[in-house]
Design a protein around this motif. Structure first.
Motif: not given
Length: 438
Positions: A239-244, A188-192, A256-258, A248-251
């Motif tokens: 919008d596209i850059e903030p959304l991505i 997912i990170t690589a795809n983003l 970190d939690i994992v 990425k911040d959520g991932l």
């Protein structure tokens, strides 16, 4: 625009143009606004008439103007959009109006101008009925739980018998889940990252095409500009850059939690070794704070990176139980402090909370299996019993100071043990627990 029919509707109607100016209010709206505001509202900016609501309203209106689709806001999400009052049908008691809001696009047939039509529905009575039904359902659920009290006590007895096995298997399961989560997170990170680059390339290509057409075929430039506007290229670019980046911040947070979960759960059950208490408490706070967001957590450890010889998995479990108990005692906002000090061949761990405290009459029983001061169904009464057993195996002491309404201090004293100490079974007299009132 005066329309007697619209004035008789039991629905608030506010018409706003694309400059976010009010062009029409029906009687429902006007009657519920302050007189000095209502008289001069037509023609004024929406931000001037409703300054506290403008940020929310403008975002919804912008969506309607751009996408030309209705926007909804139900009372469960935002109950009081406009500062209106509502009267009870029988008692005439005034209360703050609970509202459903819908904004629909409206195109003037004569001028072709686009408006946002804000529709407000008073659902105070329905919301009150819904809340009353929810409260009744809670009461029925509580009664049902009370009827099953005896069965749950039997279940708790079984839970205590398998507690040790559950702790071991839970740790293994947590580590396995953390490993499985890491796999999809990687792609997912690589795809983003790839999508982010693709997005930049596409936007750059659009701008390059616009410049190329301006230079080579200026007659087509207006058509291209109109095409880009119709596809909301400006909105996409904004919008596209903030959304991505948000994704990425959520991932990163999940990662970190994992990572913390895997590290925290990797200790083998019943294995003795040197545990880094500073790292353990930091990991514990990361995990517990995701569940108890209303509480603040703070940890101090002297000296830094203190390593202590103990049964690592069980000490982690005991600390987890104590910290979770402290967090659960805080109903609104408060602080949980974990303080660890090394002195005189022993360590002292204090867990302080600003929660509800423990009644003096309950203090002597808090370490008994199945005893809980929490509501039925909210706890099994095994947490502090497990803590007591762990401290006993480590030949330690556990002291509790508490005052209702002020908070609780759990103080754990662990002496320094050697390898030969861990091979001997401790007796119940080797450890004691003391309870006091602050």
């Amino acid at each position: 625009m005066n329309n007697p029919l619209l004035d008789k509707l039991p629905v608030g109607i506010c018409l706003v143009n694309q400059a976010y100016e009010i062009t029409y209010l029906n009687a429902f709206f006007i009657d519920r606004m302050p007189p000095d505001t209502a008289d001069a509202a037509i023609g004024k900016p929406l931000a001037e008439v409703f300054p506290e609501q403008i940020r929310f309203l403008k975002r919804r209106l912008k969506s309607v103007f751009v996408l030309k689709h209705p926007s909804f806001s139900y009372w469960e999400q935002r109950p009081h959009i406009f500062p209106f009052k509502s009267s009870r049908p029988i008692t005439d008691e005034e209360t703050q109006m609970v509202q459903n809001m819908e904004i629909v696009p409206h195109k003037d047939q004569a001028s072709g101008e686009l408006f946002g039509c804000i529709l407000i529905q008073d659902v105070t009575a329905q919301a009150s009925y819904f809340k009353a039904q929810a409260a009744l359902a809670d009461e029925l659920k509580a009664e049902h739980e009370a009827q099953r009290k005896l069965i749950r006590k039997l279940d708790r007895a079984q839970s205590q018998l398998i507690q040790a096995e559950k702790l071991a298997s839970t740790g293994q399961l947590a580590a396995g889940i953390a490993h499985e989560i890491n796999n999809p997170m990687g792609f997912i990170t690589a795809n983003l990252n790839t999508l982010e680059q693709y997005g930049r390339n596409l936007l750059e290509a659009c701008h390059d095409c616009e410049q190329l057409i301006a230079a080579k075929a200026p007659d087509c430039l207006d058509d291209v500009t109109a095409l880009f506007a119709a596809r909301h290229l400006e909105l996409v670019e904004e919008d596209i850059e903030p959304l991505i980046q948000e994704s990425k911040d959520g991932l990163e947070r999940v990662k970190d939690i994992v990572s913390t979960l895997r590290t925290f759960a990797q200790e083998p059950q019943h294995a003795w070794g040197h545990l880094n208490l500073n790292e353990t408490v930091e990991q514990l706070i990361k995990l517990v704070s995701t569940q108890f967001k209303h509480a603040r957590f703070k940890a101090t450890c002297t000296p830094d990176n203190l390593r202590w010889y103990c049964e690592s998995a069980s000490i982690k479990q005991a600390l987890t139980n104590l910290v979770i108990n402290a967090a659960q005692s805080i109903t609104d906002t408060g602080l949980v402090l974990i303080d660890i000090k090394h002195a005189d061949s022993a360590i002292v761990i204090k867990i302080v909370d600003t929660g509800c405290g423990i009644n003096e009459s309950d203090l002597p029983r808090i370490f008994e299996p199945f005893f809980s001061t929490r509501a039925e169904g909210k706890g099994q009464g095994l947490g502090l019993s497990v803590v007591y057993s762990v401290i006993e195996r480590h030949k330690g002491k556990l002291r509790v100071n508490s005052r209702p309404g002020k908070g609780t201090v759990m103080e754990v004293y662990l002496p320094q043990l050697q390898d030969n100490d861990t091979q001997q079974k401790t007796t119940s007299t080797a450890s004691n627990a003391q309870t006091e009132s602050l």
